[in-house]
Design an enzyme around this catalytic site. Structure first.
Site, PDB file in Angstrom:
ATOM      1  N   ASP A 250      -4.115  -0.190   8.302  1.00  0.00           N
ATOM      2  CA  ASP A 250      -5.262  -0.358   7.404  1.00  0.00           C
ATOM      3  C   ASP A 250      -6.530   0.212   8.038  1.00  0.00           C
ATOM      4  O   ASP A 250      -7.566  -0.452   8.101  1.00  0.00           O
ATOM      5  CB  ASP A 250      -5.447  -1.830   7.060  1.00  0.00           C
ATOM      6  CG  ASP A 250      -6.277  -2.026   5.790  1.00  0.00           C
ATOM      7  OD1 ASP A 250      -6.359  -1.069   4.992  1.00  0.00           O
ATOM      8  OD2 ASP A 250      -6.829  -3.118   5.610  1.00  0.00           O
TER       9      ASP A 250
ATOM     10  N   VAL B  48     -17.626 -11.006   2.293  1.00  0.00           N
ATOM     11  CA  VAL B  48     -16.380 -11.511   1.727  1.00  0.00           C
ATOM     12  C   VAL B  48     -15.347 -10.413   1.809  1.00  0.00           C
ATOM     13  O   VAL B  48     -15.604  -9.270   1.419  1.00  0.00           O
ATOM     14  CB  VAL B  48     -16.564 -11.954   0.257  1.00  0.00           C
ATOM     15  CG1 VAL B  48     -15.256 -12.503  -0.291  1.00  0.00           C
ATOM     16  CG2 VAL B  48     -17.658 -12.997   0.148  1.00  0.00           C
TER      17      VAL B  48
END
Length: 872
Positions: free
Chosen positions: A654, A537
């Protein structure tokens, strides 16, 4: 004479500013509603009026408060306020008009006086903000009992209202009720919440956008003092409670003597906190020797996944001279303030001051820990610390939510605009039932959901400007002509079934790039999103293992409508990956956006994330050579983004170990381009943009100046290098305070020349001294405070290749070496610290063609954000 008049004028202006700043605040809007009451109720000098002219729906109800609850209310007037309520069996609202735009308190009062109200479950929204979700009032009252004696539940929010109209909506869960006893809408001075503060762990003051955020009051403590009634609070009617229930540890310090004579500096408004807060405090107060062995510590339960705005109030009430006590402040074991001398900071003793911080809580933690302790080596007369008050506010997320739990199934809190006909949206439970019932039902429900949402946002469908809705979740075609057909359904084969019953794959592509997948294909590939196939997730949503009709193994990333990320990140990833082609970058297979779904499909990587091979799993440890090769591969991918892409410089934004994926041969690929930005044009040095990234990897210069360059990626990659070397997270609050941030901790050892002391124990005896030295130098350069002092990614790549060459030379083994020999010249000397970007640029372009020989359009692609996603 003229100078004299000027001086007199300045003095008068100073006195006027001082008196204005410290005057009792009088709110422009002060709307107090006694819900369900037939008339007015006066509570502590404040008049609550009947709500009948504001309520839309619901029915008034009155009842008797249980004796045990009534005994804990402060007065008969307060008992009367909580003995009535407005009760809703369906969605209802309160409409408040003629408001003055600006920041307001929204306070909701709850006290269930009957069993059905005690069992009520409901949600509350204020315009576009979700305040409560599936709220159980009785449960929260029980939870607060240890710290607040009142039997009533007060939920307080601070929202910047931009129009003259405010709508507060209550929606009961299926089969339940919604109710509220009283509502307050009260103006707040704009200066009460200021825009700047410190991001904990970064240590620098910056504009954080707090003045525009919606906030929920979680805690407001009068540290070292007694509770303060709202009627005694500077015109803002705040309730301050004692700090004792939140103290932890054997040593809780002692309350400082209470004083009345508190000075407010000219630029500090008196409404920031009352004198009764600044006049009391808690100190360590045992002995200078014992105080060095512990910290004053408070712990607070919070909801994970949000950022928190923390305000600390200080006033030196004991000592009158500087350097009497100097102390450090930590939040979640990260440094918030180092070496704080309140007398120096406030410019005087008995002088009020406050400091603001922002604390991300994205790591799954459910508690916030605040600590104060003596600052060693600062020459203070006493080993002690002091705190007068603390306020903690939850900050709304990107969906406009302040609720600690998800929206309950079947509930749609979108504000009706007159065109929706009062219909409700379709929740996750409805879609889940449709999956079980068949694909046809899914299609009908999905189309209905898109239709309802489009009707509720007609301005968005037509591309018009409308009041911002934070929680919108629209497909890529939403800005088109309003047709409800998705891009995929316009161009794909429709995912029809062949004679054997297997779904025929769609083969169409779009201008966005990548292959269209129908939702039916996705369901078949993932066995209806079988949870046993769940890989992980992330910030975008869940990732499932799947298999296409032709046997291709894939990773399917399904967007969560309530995730921190949405349409922008979905579209960015598709557009970026469809235009990028490189051995060390992911290759997107395709996507699906039918039925308001946002799904990305990658070819599954056999060895998952780099982080999983460093720590937190039972996978075999990587060798030093493997780690060097992986870092080299990731550096090549980033260097291509910065210099080799056709569309110019691309900044990833990121870079972290969960976004570096490994194929079956442990070849590294950079993934997750949802936050990527195109770099500055030739006549610019940076891109000005809001700060995004992951805590622990964020470039401090980018954070301070909100100016993004490719050197921001270089900084993040420097953190990755130390993470690879030490096999520990970038941020670990469980470690001693000096070890929490890996960048700071590893840099200390690097500068001391003792890097080998913190190397992963699994690498002992593997690293040659020369290779480790070159690796450490490279990471140190990447983490330079100023971007201009950091090397280009091409230089980082060359030095990592050199570190690998040094390792191979030491071991006498050159087999399988991932090293481009055209980039390593015989004349290079080991003592060269970092090769110039110009030299490497020529080498890179000479070998770019040979690297492309190993790439094709279907090269292995990866899923991203599988393990421990950090804050976006």
């Amino acid at each position: 004479m003229r100078a004299l008049w000027v001086a007199v004028g300045l003095v008068e202006l100073w006195l006027w500013l001082t008196s204005t700043a410290h005057a009792q605040f009088v709110p422009k809007d002060n709307i107090l509603l006694a819900c369900g009451a037939a008339g007015s109720t006066n509570v502590s000098g404040r008049t609550f009026v009947a709500d009948s002219s504001f309520a839309q729906g619901g029915a008034p109800r009155s009842g008797s408060i249980p004796t045990s609850s009534a005994a804990n209310l402060s007065s008969a007037d307060e008992q009367r306020l909580y003995s009535t309520a407005r009760v809703f069996t369906a969605k209802g609202s309160f409409s408040i008009g003629d408001l003055t735009p600006g920041r307001h308190w929204i306070r909701l009062h709850f006290l269930p006086f009957s069993p059905d109200l005690a069992a009520a479950l409901f949600s509350v929204s204020a315009d576009e903000y979700l305040l409560l979700s599936s709220q159980s009032v009785a449960g929260e009252i029980q939870a607060q009992a240890r710290s607040i004696s009142s039997p009533a539940l007060l939920k307080e929010y601070s929202i910047n209202i931009t129009t003259a109209q405010l709508t507060i909506s209550l929606v009961p869960s299926p089969g339940s009720l919604a109710f509220v006893n009283a509502i307050e809408i009260v103006s707040i001075p704009d200066a009460a919440i200021q825009d700047d503060g410190q991001l904990v762990g970064q240590g620098t003051q910056a504009f954080l956008g707090m003045a525009r955020a919606a906030l929920q009051t979680m805690y407001r403590l009068n540290v070292g003092g007694e509770s303060i009634d709202p009627s005694l609070d500077s015109g803002l009617s705040r309730r301050w409670i004692r700090d004792n229930p939140f103290l932890v540890g054997a040593r809780e310090g002692i309350p400082a003597p209470k004083i009345e004579d508190i000075t407010y500096p000219p630029l500090l408004p008196g409404f920031i906190a009352p004198k009764s807060v600044y006049g009391t405090a808690r100190t360590m107060g045992v002995s200078d020797l014992i105080n060095t062995q512990f910290n004053l510590t408070w712990t607070f339960a919070v909801d994970s996944g949000y950022s928190y705005f923390v305000r600390m109030h200080f006033c030196e009430t004991v000592y009158s001279t500087p350097y009497a006590r100097i102390f450090d402040v930590f939040i979640n074991r990260l440094p918030a303030v180092k070496g704080l001398d309140v007398v120096v900071k406030a410019n005087g003793a008995q002088t009020a001051m406050f400091m603001d911080f922002v604390v991300p809580m994205n790591d799954g933690g459910s508690s916030m820990v605040v600590e104060l302790g003596p600052s060693p080596g600062n020459g203070a007369q006493h080993n002690d610390s002091i705190l007068s008050g603390i306020e903690i506010f939850k900050v709304n997320n990107t969906r406009g939510s302040l609720a600690g739990s998800l929206i309950p199934p079947g509930v749609d809190l979108s504000k009706d605009d007159g065109s929706s006909g009062g219909s409700t949206g379709i929740g996750a439970a409805g879609i889940g039932g449709a999956v079980a019932g068949g694909l046809l039902v899914i299609g009908l429900l999905g189309a209905g959901l898109c239709f309802v949402r489009r009707r509720r946002h007609p301005g968005l469908a037509k591309g018009k400007s409308k009041k911002k809705k934070s929680a919108s979740w629209l497909p890529l075609h939403a800005a088109g002509n309003g047709n409800s057909t998705s891009i995929a359904s316009k161009f794909s084969t429709g995912g029809a079934s062949n004679k054997s019953g297997a779904t025929v794959a769609s083969t169409a592509t779009s201008s966005l790039g990548g292959r269209f997948f129908t939702f039916a294909e996705i369901l078949e590939a993932t066995n209806n999103f079988d949870e046993t196939l769940l890989l992980g997730v992330g910030g975008f949503g869940k990732v499932y293992r799947g298999e296409l009709f032709d046997g291709t193994k894939v990773a399917v990333k399904r967007g969560n409508p309530r995730s921190e990320q949405g349409l922008t990140e979905f579209q960015t990833e598709i557009e970026m990956l469809s235009k990028l082609r490189h051995l060390h970058l992911v290759s997107l297979i395709g996507y699906c956006e039918e039925h308001c779904e946002m799904i990305l499909v990658y070819e599954c990587m056999a060895n998952g994330t780099l982080r999983a091979h460093l720590y937190g799993s039972d996978l075999p440890p990587l060798s030093w050579k493997q780690r060097l090769e992986i870092c080299i591969g990731a550096a090549r991918g980033l260097h291509y983004l910065h210099t080799g892409a056709e569309q110019g410089t691309i900044i990833h934004r990121d870079v972290k170990t969960t976004n570096i994926l490994l194929d079956e041969n442990f070849v590294a690929k950079v993934s997750d381009f949802g936050l990527s930005k195109t770099g500055p044009s030739l006549d610019r040095t940076h891109v000005s943009t809001a700060v995004k990234g992951s805590f622990g990897y964020l470039d401090p210069e980018y954070f301070r100046r909100q100016q993004l360059t490719e050197k921001s990626d270089v900084y993040s990659f420097g953190v990755v290098l130390f993470e690879v070397l030490c096999a520990r997270p970038a941020i670990n609050p469980a470690l001693p305070r000096e070890q929490v941030n890996i960048a700071e901790w590893a840099m200390q050892y690097q500068r001391m020349g003792a890097l080998e002391q913190i190397v992963d124990a699994n690498l002992k005896g593997q690293c040659s001294q020369e290779s480790l030295q070159k690796f450490g130098e490279t990471a140190e350069k990447c983490l330079a405070e100023q971007g201009i002092d950091r090397p280009a990614m091409g230089d980082v790549l060359w030095n990592l290749e050199y570190a690998l060459q040094l390792q191979e030379a030491s071991s006498g083994d050159s087999s399988g070496m991932i090293l481009d020999h055209s980039a390593t010249r015989a004349g290079d000397q080991m003592e060269v610290p970092l090769r110039s970007s110009a030299d490497h640029q020529a080498d890179y372009h000479r070998r770019l063609g040979s690297e492309d020989d190993f790439e094709d359009a279907s090269a292995s692609a990866v899923f991203s954000q599988l393990v421990n996603p950090q804050g976006r």
